[in-house]
Design a protein around this motif. Sequence first.
Motif, PDB file in Angstrom:
ATOM      1  N   TYR A 300       0.743  -1.204  -0.058  1.00 47.17           N
ATOM      2  CA  TYR A 300       0.129  -0.005   0.188  1.00 47.17           C
ATOM      3  C   TYR A 300       0.857   1.248   0.137  1.00 47.17           C
ATOM      4  O   TYR A 300       0.680   2.264  -0.623  1.00 47.17           O
ATOM      5  CB  TYR A 300      -0.923   0.104   1.396  1.00 47.17           C
ATOM      6  CG  TYR A 300      -1.672   1.152   1.385  1.00 47.17           C
ATOM      7  CD1 TYR A 300      -2.709   1.652   0.590  1.00 47.17           C
ATOM      8  CD2 TYR A 300      -1.294   2.096   2.160  1.00 47.17           C
ATOM      9  CE1 TYR A 300      -3.384   2.900   0.691  1.00 47.17           C
ATOM     10  CE2 TYR A 300      -1.923   3.326   2.646  1.00 47.17           C
ATOM     11  CZ  TYR A 300      -2.780   3.876   1.839  1.00 47.17           C
ATOM     12  OH  TYR A 300      -3.444   5.049   1.882  1.00 47.17           O
ATOM     13  N   VAL A 301       1.976   1.372   0.738  1.00 48.25           N
ATOM     14  CA  VAL A 301       2.794   2.394   0.671  1.00 48.25           C
ATOM     15  C   VAL A 301       3.920   2.556   0.072  1.00 48.25           C
ATOM     16  O   VAL A 301       4.439   3.684  -0.300  1.00 48.25           O
ATOM     17  CB  VAL A 301       3.566   2.491   2.229  1.00 48.25           C
ATOM     18  CG1 VAL A 301       2.492   2.465   3.373  1.00 48.25           C
ATOM     19  CG2 VAL A 301       4.665   1.311   2.206  1.00 48.25           C
ATOM     20  N   THR A 302       3.941   1.297  -1.102  1.00 49.24           N
ATOM     21  CA  THR A 302       4.957   1.262  -1.987  1.00 49.24           C
ATOM     22  C   THR A 302       4.590   1.200  -3.402  1.00 49.24           C
ATOM     23  O   THR A 302       5.219   0.928  -4.399  1.00 49.24           O
ATOM     24  CB  THR A 302       6.197   0.584  -1.647  1.00 49.24           C
ATOM     25  OG1 THR A 302       5.602  -0.687  -1.632  1.00 49.24           O
ATOM     26  CG2 THR A 302       6.780   0.803  -0.379  1.00 49.24           C
ATOM     27  N   ASN A 303       3.319   1.405  -3.715  1.00 44.87           N
ATOM     28  CA  ASN A 303       2.674   1.087  -4.978  1.00 44.87           C
ATOM     29  C   ASN A 303       2.384   2.101  -5.835  1.00 44.87           C
ATOM     30  O   ASN A 303       1.526   2.302  -6.826  1.00 44.87           O
ATOM     31  CB  ASN A 303       1.319   0.265  -4.830  1.00 44.87           C
ATOM     32  CG  ASN A 303       0.311   1.181  -4.098  1.00 44.87           C
ATOM     33  OD1 ASN A 303       0.463   2.536  -3.850  1.00 44.87           O
ATOM     34  ND2 ASN A 303      -0.908   0.880  -4.054  1.00 44.87           N
ATOM     35  N   MET A 304       3.333   3.185  -5.760  1.00 42.25           N
ATOM     36  CA  MET A 304       3.080   4.251  -6.362  1.00 42.25           C
ATOM     37  C   MET A 304       4.207   4.258  -7.674  1.00 42.25           C
ATOM     38  O   MET A 304       5.245   3.788  -7.405  1.00 42.25           O
ATOM     39  CB  MET A 304       3.325   5.574  -5.669  1.00 42.25           C
ATOM     40  CG  MET A 304       2.164   6.007  -4.595  1.00 42.25           C
ATOM     41  SD  MET A 304       2.817   7.148  -3.493  1.00 42.25           S
ATOM     42  CE  MET A 304       3.785   6.255  -2.448  1.00 42.25           C
ATOM     43  N   GLN A 305       3.692   4.898  -8.805  1.00 42.63           N
ATOM     44  CA  GLN A 305       4.585   4.967  -9.930  1.00 42.63           C
ATOM     45  C   GLN A 305       5.738   6.046  -9.884  1.00 42.63           C
ATOM     46  O   GLN A 305       5.849   6.794 -10.821  1.00 42.63           O
ATOM     47  CB  GLN A 305       3.797   4.897 -11.240  1.00 42.63           C
ATOM     48  CG  GLN A 305       2.954   3.976 -11.338  1.00 42.63           C
ATOM     49  CD  GLN A 305       3.168   2.605 -11.545  1.00 42.63           C
ATOM     50  OE1 GLN A 305       4.286   2.242 -12.179  1.00 42.63           O
ATOM     51  NE2 GLN A 305       2.893   1.684 -10.883  1.00 42.63           N
ATOM     52  N   HIS A 306       6.378   6.190  -8.737  1.00 38.90           N
ATOM     53  CA  HIS A 306       7.496   6.927  -8.770  1.00 38.90           C
ATOM     54  C   HIS A 306       8.529   6.557  -7.813  1.00 38.90           C
ATOM     55  O   HIS A 306       8.356   6.215  -6.608  1.00 38.90           O
ATOM     56  CB  HIS A 306       6.828   8.295  -8.062  1.00 38.90           C
ATOM     57  CG  HIS A 306       7.655   9.584  -8.419  1.00 38.90           C
ATOM     58  ND1 HIS A 306       8.901   9.752  -7.564  1.00 38.90           N
ATOM     59  CD2 HIS A 306       7.375  10.612  -8.840  1.00 38.90           C
ATOM     60  CE1 HIS A 306       9.309  10.720  -8.026  1.00 38.90           C
ATOM     61  NE2 HIS A 306       8.486  11.386  -8.649  1.00 38.90           N
ATOM     62  N   ASN A 307       9.665   6.227  -8.388  1.00 38.91           N
ATOM     63  CA  ASN A 307      10.741   5.539  -7.545  1.00 38.91           C
ATOM     64  C   ASN A 307      11.212   6.319  -6.432  1.00 38.91           C
ATOM     65  O   ASN A 307      11.417   5.750  -5.346  1.00 38.91           O
ATOM     66  CB  ASN A 307      11.768   5.301  -8.390  1.00 38.91           C
ATOM     67  CG  ASN A 307      11.565   4.014  -9.601  1.00 38.91           C
ATOM     68  OD1 ASN A 307      10.874   3.401  -9.534  1.00 38.91           O
ATOM     69  ND2 ASN A 307      12.227   4.287 -10.763  1.00 38.91           N
ATOM     70  N   ALA A 308      11.458   7.512  -6.620  1.00 40.89           N
ATOM     71  CA  ALA A 308      11.776   8.553  -5.458  1.00 40.89           C
ATOM     72  C   ALA A 308      10.720   8.261  -4.227  1.00 40.89           C
ATOM     73  O   ALA A 308      11.003   8.351  -3.127  1.00 40.89           O
ATOM     74  CB  ALA A 308      12.245   9.865  -5.827  1.00 40.89           C
ATOM     75  N   ILE A 309       9.726   8.431  -4.647  1.00 45.33           N
ATOM     76  CA  ILE A 309       8.572   8.459  -3.374  1.00 45.33           C
ATOM     77  C   ILE A 309       8.459   7.134  -2.933  1.00 45.33           C
ATOM     78  O   ILE A 309       8.320   7.148  -1.547  1.00 45.33           O
ATOM     79  CB  ILE A 309       6.953   8.944  -4.056  1.00 45.33           C
ATOM     80  CG1 ILE A 309       7.298  10.355  -4.704  1.00 45.33           C
ATOM     81  CG2 ILE A 309       6.197   8.745  -3.091  1.00 45.33           C
ATOM     82  CD1 ILE A 309       5.911  10.751  -5.101  1.00 45.33           C
ATOM     83  N   ASN A 310       8.285   5.958  -3.683  1.00 43.82           N
ATOM     84  CA  ASN A 310       8.362   4.652  -3.013  1.00 43.82           C
ATOM     85  C   ASN A 310       9.371   4.447  -1.986  1.00 43.82           C
ATOM     86  O   ASN A 310       9.390   3.889  -1.310  1.00 43.82           O
ATOM     87  CB  ASN A 310       8.321   3.771  -4.151  1.00 43.82           C
ATOM     88  CG  ASN A 310       7.018   3.400  -5.157  1.00 43.82           C
ATOM     89  OD1 ASN A 310       6.165   3.840  -4.508  1.00 43.82           O
ATOM     90  ND2 ASN A 310       7.173   3.295  -6.139  1.00 43.82           N
ATOM     91  N   THR A 311      10.632   4.913  -2.615  1.00 39.66           N
ATOM     92  CA  THR A 311      11.885   4.614  -1.807  1.00 39.66           C
ATOM     93  C   THR A 311      11.844   5.214  -0.584  1.00 39.66           C
ATOM     94  O   THR A 311      11.899   4.748   0.470  1.00 39.66           O
ATOM     95  CB  THR A 311      13.065   5.105  -2.595  1.00 39.66           C
ATOM     96  OG1 THR A 311      13.155   4.423  -3.885  1.00 39.66           O
ATOM     97  CG2 THR A 311      14.636   4.955  -1.744  1.00 39.66           C
ATOM     98  N   VAL A 312      11.475   6.341  -0.529  1.00 35.66           N
ATOM     99  CA  VAL A 312      11.449   7.376   0.700  1.00 35.66           C
ATOM    100  C   VAL A 312      10.420   6.850   1.641  1.00 35.66           C
ATOM    101  O   VAL A 312      10.522   6.817   2.893  1.00 35.66           O
ATOM    102  CB  VAL A 312      11.565   8.761   0.432  1.00 35.66           C
ATOM    103  CG1 VAL A 312      10.335   9.188  -0.019  1.00 35.66           C
ATOM    104  CG2 VAL A 312      12.027   9.544   1.847  1.00 35.66           C
ATOM    105  N   ILE A 313       9.160   6.545   1.097  1.00 31.40           N
ATOM    106  CA  ILE A 313       8.278   6.176   2.007  1.00 31.40           C
ATOM    107  C   ILE A 313       8.381   5.042   2.626  1.00 31.40           C
ATOM    108  O   ILE A 313       8.136   4.644   3.740  1.00 31.40           O
ATOM    109  CB  ILE A 313       6.807   6.117   1.195  1.00 31.40           C
ATOM    110  CG1 ILE A 313       6.238   7.721   0.738  1.00 31.40           C
ATOM    111  CG2 ILE A 313       5.713   5.209   1.815  1.00 31.40           C
ATOM    112  CD1 ILE A 313       5.794   8.430   1.863  1.00 31.40           C
TER     113      ILE A 313
END
Length: 446
Positions: A300-313
Amino acid sequence: MSVTAFLILRFVLFAAEMVSVEFMFFKRFEKKKRFAVRVLLCAAALVAFAVAIAFLNDWLLDLFDYNENDIHIYVLVCLSFVVLFALTVVAYGVCYRSDVYSLMFCGISSYCARHLVFSIYILIVNLACPAYNIYSFVPFSWIMLPIYLAVYTVMNIAVYFVFARRIHPERMGELGKEVLLFSLIALLINMTVNAVSELNGRSRSELYMAGLVLQAVCMVLMLSLLVATVDRVRLINEKRIINTILEQQEKQYKFAEYNAEMLGIRAHDLKHQIAVLRAGGEEAEELLSELEGLTAAYDYVTNMQHNAINTVIAEKWLYCRAHDIKLSRMVDPEALAFMENIDVYSLIGNMLDNSVEAVMNIKDKDKRVISVTVSERGGVVSLSTNNYYEGEIVMSDGLPVTAKSDRSEHGFGLRSIKRIVEKYDGNMQIKTDGNIFILCITFFKS
């Protein structure tokens, strides 16, 4: 040449001298939007003010029955120059991005530099050809104009290479009231020495010549001290940056150490869990449900299509989970597509670090909650973090004052956020609602 024409020439020349010297100190500052239009408007305004001040002086000279030995007349002319100098500084503030301390610092440094050049010019004139001084009404000769331009050009180039080029905008971010006070004292010393020298008469007397030499020496010393102050600020900032990097490296090491420890624990637990799953039964079903819930939460917290956001979240979620902190997010990754990945990572990371640091001190687990939101509506991108906090927040220059004892080595997270916000022409607002700390950032897409 009439008195009015001479006064107009004198004040316009002074404004031009100040503008040319100030340009050497301000040229590395960031230009404001519509820079060319601002420059033209400010130039026209300065010329208009110079002419107006000249007419005002001419009228007052007639009113007081002009006498060159009258101290009141001298004070009047000096005040006119001070007003014109202040207007040139305001003009640069209109054209360039600068905080008030940097603006005043560069303005005062420019005044000292201009007076250094002026003193050397008068020395050269009095020693070489005292009958032809472009600053003297009687006798006045245009023959001195080429010499005046040549001396000023050479001296301004020397001032730039010795002093002005060593002043960078990024070195002045920490200039404060103490530096401004020191700069004002330098300016007052300059004016006092000049006044004592001028009031003893403009002649080739030894006293006047000694006064000019003293003024030149004073200006060299003042400029050296002012530039040294900026260099000292630069060294302090470099020390802080190095300490911040070391602090971040320490955090990364602890995070890596923590992950390694957790992997070891998880490896040991997996042996037990595998055995439970093989045995089957009710306990295996409960374990499967737990594992499914954990993987679903992570997805849920890492299913976004944005590597930087996925990594930091993902990083912050794992840390929060291990420290009984609930992290919720509502993030639209497309909203931050205009930013570089490294800025996205740093911005959200610092925002969450700031919230984590606040809730770590809260004993009530129900209040160890952080929410982060990123959204876009009508071309307006909004980021915000909300979290509980304890104690009192004291603000200074729009940022909270850290509660840590060593304040000089901390607070870089919010400053880093502010830097990124300014890079993309955004706005940052910090507010509180009860015991909830709210950090809001807004960007306007063009």
